[in-house]
Design an enzyme around this catalytic site. Structure first.
Site, PDB file in Angstrom:
ATOM      1  N   GLU A 228      28.963 -85.049  62.800  1.00  0.00           N
ATOM      2  CA  GLU A 228      27.576 -84.992  63.867  1.00  0.00           C
ATOM      3  C   GLU A 228      26.223 -85.401  63.391  1.00  0.00           C
ATOM      4  O   GLU A 228      25.913 -84.397  62.555  1.00  0.00           O
ATOM      5  CB  GLU A 228      27.667 -83.136  63.174  1.00  0.00           C
ATOM      6  CG  GLU A 228      28.723 -82.236  63.624  1.00  0.00           C
ATOM      7  CD  GLU A 228      29.198 -82.498  65.312  1.00  0.00           C
ATOM      8  OE1 GLU A 228      28.004 -83.246  66.290  1.00  0.00           O
ATOM      9  OE2 GLU A 228      30.277 -82.298  65.659  1.00  0.00           O
ATOM     10  N   CYS A 262      18.448 -82.201  66.144  1.00  0.00           N
ATOM     11  CA  CYS A 262      18.541 -83.255  66.773  1.00  0.00           C
ATOM     12  C   CYS A 262      19.163 -83.500  67.860  1.00  0.00           C
ATOM     13  O   CYS A 262      18.981 -84.885  68.475  1.00  0.00           O
ATOM     14  CB  CYS A 262      19.918 -83.794  65.323  1.00  0.00           C
ATOM     15  SG  CYS A 262      21.739 -82.487  66.107  1.00  0.00           S
TER      16      CYS A 262
HETATM   17  N1  LIG Z   1      24.641 -83.750  65.708  1.00  0.00           N
HETATM   18  C1  LIG Z   1      23.935 -83.012  64.428  1.00  0.00           C
HETATM   19  O1  LIG Z   1      24.635 -81.637  64.772  1.00  0.00           O
HETATM   20  C2  LIG Z   1      22.850 -82.932  63.541  1.00  0.00           C
HETATM   21  C3  LIG Z   1      22.379 -84.307  63.468  1.00  0.00           C
HETATM   22  N2  LIG Z   1      21.725 -83.929  62.909  1.00  0.00           N
HETATM   23  C4  LIG Z   1      20.432 -85.186  61.874  1.00  0.00           C
HETATM   24  O2  LIG Z   1      20.726 -84.899  60.412  1.00  0.00           O
HETATM   25  C5  LIG Z   1      19.147 -86.004  60.004  1.00  0.00           C
HETATM   26  C6  LIG Z   1      18.596 -84.784  59.351  1.00  0.00           C
HETATM   27  O3  LIG Z   1      19.291 -83.846  58.563  1.00  0.00           O
HETATM   28  P1  LIG Z   1      18.879 -84.559  56.696  1.00  0.00           P
HETATM   29  O4  LIG Z   1      19.780 -83.122  55.986  1.00  0.00           O
HETATM   30  O5  LIG Z   1      17.751 -85.426  56.266  1.00  0.00           O
HETATM   31  O6  LIG Z   1      20.097 -85.357  56.509  1.00  0.00           O
HETATM   32  P2  LIG Z   1      20.546 -86.408  55.458  1.00  0.00           P
HETATM   33  O7  LIG Z   1      21.753 -87.065  56.263  1.00  0.00           O
HETATM   34  O8  LIG Z   1      19.871 -86.883  55.095  1.00  0.00           O
HETATM   35  O9  LIG Z   1      21.148 -85.585  54.403  1.00  0.00           O
HETATM   36  C7  LIG Z   1      22.334 -84.638  54.431  1.00  0.00           C
HETATM   37  C8  LIG Z   1      23.320 -84.434  53.751  1.00  0.00           C
HETATM   38  O10 LIG Z   1      23.961 -85.239  53.300  1.00  0.00           O
HETATM   39  C9  LIG Z   1      23.402 -85.939  51.660  1.00  0.00           C
HETATM   40  N3  LIG Z   1      22.994 -87.089  50.979  1.00  0.00           N
HETATM   41  C10 LIG Z   1      22.095 -87.359  51.478  1.00  0.00           C
HETATM   42  N4  LIG Z   1      22.058 -88.871  51.782  1.00  0.00           N
HETATM   43  C11 LIG Z   1      22.677 -88.902  51.092  1.00  0.00           C
HETATM   44  C12 LIG Z   1      23.682 -90.427  50.142  1.00  0.00           C
HETATM   45  N5  LIG Z   1      23.114 -90.933  49.825  1.00  0.00           N
HETATM   46  N6  LIG Z   1      24.687 -90.490  49.083  1.00  0.00           N
HETATM   47  C13 LIG Z   1      25.455 -89.190  49.934  1.00  0.00           C
HETATM   48  N7  LIG Z   1      25.203 -87.960  50.686  1.00  0.00           N
HETATM   49  C14 LIG Z   1      23.672 -88.205  50.980  1.00  0.00           C
HETATM   50  C15 LIG Z   1      22.059 -84.715  51.832  1.00  0.00           C
HETATM   51  O11 LIG Z   1      22.255 -84.340  50.211  1.00  0.00           O
HETATM   52  C16 LIG Z   1      22.664 -83.492  52.772  1.00  0.00           C
HETATM   53  O12 LIG Z   1      23.207 -82.218  52.152  1.00  0.00           O
HETATM   54  C17 LIG Z   1      18.934 -85.879  61.239  1.00  0.00           C
HETATM   55  O13 LIG Z   1      18.677 -87.334  61.620  1.00  0.00           O
HETATM   56  C18 LIG Z   1      19.571 -85.534  62.528  1.00  0.00           C
HETATM   57  O14 LIG Z   1      19.400 -86.440  63.616  1.00  0.00           O
HETATM   58  C19 LIG Z   1      20.551 -82.599  61.709  1.00  0.00           C
HETATM   59  C20 LIG Z   1      21.197 -81.851  62.048  1.00  0.00           C
HETATM   60  C21 LIG Z   1      21.996 -81.428  63.149  1.00  0.00           C
HETATM   61  C1  LIG Z   2      17.653 -59.754  77.618  1.00  0.00           C
HETATM   62  C2  LIG Z   2      18.506 -59.197  78.850  1.00  0.00           C
HETATM   63  C3  LIG Z   2      19.425 -60.040  79.940  1.00  0.00           C
HETATM   64  C4  LIG Z   2      19.355 -61.443  79.391  1.00  0.00           C
HETATM   65  C5  LIG Z   2      18.440 -62.354  79.607  1.00  0.00           C
HETATM   66  C6  LIG Z   2      18.926 -63.494  78.742  1.00  0.00           C
HETATM   67  C7  LIG Z   2      20.436 -64.267  79.061  1.00  0.00           C
HETATM   68  C8  LIG Z   2      18.022 -64.509  77.931  1.00  0.00           C
HETATM   69  C9  LIG Z   2      18.706 -65.720  77.114  1.00  0.00           C
HETATM   70  C10 LIG Z   2      17.599 -66.082  76.343  1.00  0.00           C
HETATM   71  C11 LIG Z   2      17.578 -67.398  75.983  1.00  0.00           C
HETATM   72  C12 LIG Z   2      18.535 -68.517  76.658  1.00  0.00           C
HETATM   73  C13 LIG Z   2      17.066 -67.826  74.847  1.00  0.00           C
HETATM   74  C14 LIG Z   2      17.369 -68.969  73.766  1.00  0.00           C
HETATM   75  C15 LIG Z   2      18.624 -69.279  73.133  1.00  0.00           C
HETATM   76  C16 LIG Z   2      18.091 -70.854  72.343  1.00  0.00           C
HETATM   77  C17 LIG Z   2      19.018 -70.731  71.303  1.00  0.00           C
HETATM   78  C18 LIG Z   2      19.913 -69.995  70.936  1.00  0.00           C
HETATM   79  C19 LIG Z   2      19.332 -72.323  70.356  1.00  0.00           C
HETATM   80  C20 LIG Z   2      19.546 -72.288  70.216  1.00  0.00           C
HETATM   81  C21 LIG Z   2      19.723 -73.576  69.509  1.00  0.00           C
HETATM   82  C22 LIG Z   2      20.195 -73.735  68.082  1.00  0.00           C
HETATM   83  C23 LIG Z   2      21.819 -73.621  68.172  1.00  0.00           C
HETATM   84  C24 LIG Z   2      19.931 -75.509  67.217  1.00  0.00           C
HETATM   85  C25 LIG Z   2      20.894 -76.127  66.906  1.00  0.00           C
HETATM   86  C26 LIG Z   2      20.517 -77.491  66.472  1.00  0.00           C
HETATM   87  C27 LIG Z   2      21.482 -78.289  66.120  1.00  0.00           C
HETATM   88  C28 LIG Z   2      23.260 -78.589  66.024  1.00  0.00           C
HETATM   89  C29 LIG Z   2      20.813 -79.830  65.472  1.00  0.00           C
HETATM   90  O1  LIG Z   2      20.066 -80.030  65.590  1.00  0.00           O
HETATM   91  O2  LIG Z   2      21.793 -80.606  65.814  1.00  0.00           O
HETATM   92  C30 LIG Z   2      20.185 -59.394  80.917  1.00  0.00           C
HETATM   93  C31 LIG Z   2      21.703 -60.358  81.128  1.00  0.00           C
HETATM   94  C32 LIG Z   2      19.008 -60.217  82.303  1.00  0.00           C
HETATM   95  C33 LIG Z   2      19.628 -57.957  81.075  1.00  0.00           C
HETATM   96  C34 LIG Z   2      18.629 -57.814  80.731  1.00  0.00           C
HETATM   97  C35 LIG Z   2      17.917 -57.714  79.859  1.00  0.00           C
END
Ligand SMILES: NC(=O)C1=CN([C@@H]2O[C@H](COP(=O)(O)OP(=O)(O)OC[C@H]3O[C@@H](n4cnc5c(N)ncnc54)[C@H](O)[C@@H]3O)[C@@H](O)[C@H]2O)C=CC1
Ligand SMILES: CC1=C(/C=C/C(C)=C/C=C/C(C)=C/C=C/C=C(C)/C=C/C=C(C)/C=C/C=C(\C)C(=O)O)C(C)(C)CCC1
Length: 533
Positions: A228, A262
């Site tokens: 990811e 990300c």
């Molecule tokens: N697709 C997804 O769900 C997500 C992707 N990301 C991506 O992750 C990055 C940011 O997160 P970071 O924690 O900084 O990522 P990172 O890649 O630096 O670290 C992630 C993990 O890898 C380990 N790590 C770091 N360098 C390493 C190495 N040289 N060898 C082995 N292991 C190592 C770290 O200890 C950590 O647990 C961003 O590029 C972001 O886009 C972040 C969150 C979610």
């Molecule tokens: C409250 C009442 C109702 C319903 C209301 C509703 C449906 C509210 C919706 C609120 C929202 C959409 C809130 C936003 C939520 C955002 C979230 C959960 C964000 C999450 C982000 C994440 C998990 C990020 C992940 C990051 C990753 C993987 C990454 O870095 O890669 C009714 C039903 C209208 C009834 C009245 C009361």
């Protein structure tokens, strides 16, 4: 590193010589087969649920310590998120784990006596490596999938979020089956020691640079990986967009978790004509969210550490663009103001680098054609994309530009529901998880056939000495005849016309039956109404 909050444990890396023993224990426990019992998995998930609930205050404190994460976000996207994940897996696990019968169309009727089925087998002992931005969610959500699937697991939290790493270690190791689940803390040496072990799957969330290191290491032992990763995610804003809404929603994508998401947009490809109006709406949205300025807001998080602070600041220092919103930075607080920069080149630091923070670029374009070309040249397979335009423009963007996931008319809503599959495409990630996909991610779908002894007479044809006449009979029974010619066109032979006439033009037997019943009913009603006159 010393914690600022005395109730939180000091960070301590796991001793390197312990790591092979931890990995060996996870492999050994898997071989006992105890994790295969669905009831055992459900009990572990229930324990995890209550562990997260009982550790809630310390988890909130750890998130505040590490990322200055507000209680609102800590609850919404980490703690309650994981509780919901546990409940979902517990509720559906019996269904997920059941053998699935394989019938038509996968199994031809001629082989139906073989009882083809798919068995869901746990992959084995797995390694889960987490990033810093959601130190609980992105480490424990995969664990919930692994427990559901019946795997044992070793977790490696990010060393950048020290308090979360230590609290999670205590929580997992005191509340779950200690022989099946463990947490190793540390940075590169500890991760390398873990990667030197043999796993049945590695689940990695983090940067593409480290993703490559993980994939290379895993390839040495042909270990499957789920990656990811990050991406340079575009947003498209056309002149047909609701600009006020687009501005507010895109600003949300860059203020939530201080943009350390990300999937948040890196840059906005915006129609030249609407840049002034969009910029005005961005400032309005900013004022609504932060009436006293962003720095004073109790809701806005901070950048995880000085290295990432300087990485993001450098993007601002190096840009040749013009800051149209925000721009303030304060190293002492690791604070970066939500910032939009109007740029005029794709070589600009604001587009070339992944922001992974509260800053983003606005890149004006003359047309959607140009926007699509720019997006494809910046990153052809980003993790996410966002499009704000007319229905047909949004459809065009979806059709002509791929991404791991996408949201129309909003920022990352496709990634904001915990049970909807999530993952990248190409170099933004391999594989997906969340909801049922988390179970599938750690499961081997094993095809099983069972040949009844009595069937040997029928199957005799396969044994030597071969008999071509029987072969021809077998082919007649099992090989479907093509209804198309060498140019790819449908051949309208005798059977086509028979089917068309007797099937009343329907494409399936069910459809034909329906049409016949309808015809008969209409006929009956007509006759009845004529008779009544
Ligand atoms: N697709 C997804 O769900 C997500 C992707 N990301 C991506 O992750 C990055 C940011 O997160 P970071 O924690 O900084 O990522 P990172 O890649 O630096 O670290 C992630 C993990 O890898 C380990 N790590 C770091 N360098 C390493 C190495 N040289 N060898 C082995 N292991 C190592 C770290 O200890 C950590 O647990 C961003 O590029 C972001 O886009 C972040 C969150 C979610
Ligand atoms: C409250 C009442 C109702 C319903 C209301 C509703 C449906 C509210 C919706 C609120 C929202 C959409 C809130 C936003 C939520 C955002 C979230 C959960 C964000 C999450 C982000 C994440 C998990 C990020 C992940 C990051 C990753 C993987 C990454 O870095 O890669 C009714 C039903 C209208 C009834 C009245 C009361």
């Amino acid at each position: 590193m010393a914690t600022k909050d005395a109730t939180l444990p000091q960070f301590e890396a796991t001793a390197l010589d312990l790591i092979p023993k931890v990995a060996s224990a996870a492999r050994g426990t898997f071989r006992t087969h105890k994790t295969k019992k669905v009831q055992w998995r459900i009990v572990q998930l229930r324990k995890l649920y209550w562990a997260i609930e009982d550790f809630r205050p310390r988890l909130i404190a750890a998130l505040m310590h590490d990322l200055h994460k507000s209680v609102f976000e800590a609850v919404l996207t980490e703690i309650d998120w994981l509780l919901k994940d546990c409940m979902f897996m517990i509720k559906h696990l019996n269904d997920f784990t059941k053998d699935e019968k394989l019938g038509s169309p996968a199994v031809p009727i001629t082989y139906s006596m073989m009882n083809f089925r798919t068995r869901k087998e746990p992959l084995g002992a797995v390694l889960i490596i987490g990033p810093y931005n959601y130190p609980l969610q992105l480490l424990l959500a995969p664990l919930i999938g692994a427990i559901g699937a019946g795997c044992t697991a070793v977790l490696k939290p990010s060393e950048l979020t020290t308090a979360c790493a230590m609290v999670v270690k205590e929580m997992v190791e005191t509340r779950l089956d200690r022989s099946a689940f463990a947490v190793v803390n540390g940075a590169i040496p500890e991760t390398n020691a873990l990667l030197a072990e043999k796993w049945d799957k590695i689940f990695f969330t983090g940067s593409d640079v480290v993703g490559k290191i993980v994939a290379k290491k895993a390839a040495e032992t042909l270990t499957p990986v789920c990656l990811e990763l990050g991406g340079k995610n575009p947003a498209f804003v056309t002149k047909n967009a609701n600009l006020a809404l687009a501005a507010r929603r895109l600003l949300w994508g860059k203020t939530h978790n201080s943009g350390q998401v990300c999937m948040s947009q890196n840059y906005v490809l915006i129609d030249k004509q609407v840049v002034p109006a969009f910029t005005k709406f961005l400032k309005v949205a900013y004022k609504d969210m932060f009436p006293d300025g962003a720095k004073a807001s109790p809701d806005l998080g901070r950048i995880v550490n000085a290295r990432h602070f300087h990485r993001i600041k450098k993007m601002l220092d190096d840009t040749k663009g013009k800051i149209v919103m925000g721009g303030e930075v304060d190293e002492a607080e690791l604070y970066i103001e939500p910032t939009a920069v109007l740029v005029n080149s794709t070589d600009d630091s604001m587009i070339k680098e992944e922001s992974f923070g509260p800053i983003f670029a606005l890149y004006p374009v003359n047309s959607l054609d140009e926007a699509l070309n720019v997006a494809a040249s910046v990153h052809r397979t980003p993790l996410s994309l966002y499009t704000f335009g007319s229905k047909s423009e949004n459809e065009r963007v979806l059709n002509e530009m791929t991404s791991g996931g996408a949201t129309l008319n909003d920022s990352f809503f496709h990634g904001s529901v915990n049970t909807v599959p999530f993952g990248g495409v190409g170099d933004s990630g391999w594989g997906s998880y969340r909801g049922k996909a988390s179970f599938d991610c750690f499961t081997h779908f094993r095809t099983i056939a069972e040949t009844p002894s009595w069937a040997d007479k029928i199957l005799r044809v396969r044994y030597m000495p071969y008999d071509m006449s029987k072969m021809r009979l077998l082919a007649r029974l099992t090989a479907p005849k093509p209804n198309f010619d060498r140019s790819g066109s449908i051949v309208r032979g005798f059977s086509y016309w028979v089917k068309l006439i007797f099937g009343l033009g329907a494409s399936s037997a069910k459809g034909a039956l329906f049409r016949w019943l309808l015809l008969l009913a209409v006929n009956y009603v007509l006759k009845a109404s004529l008779a009544a006159r």
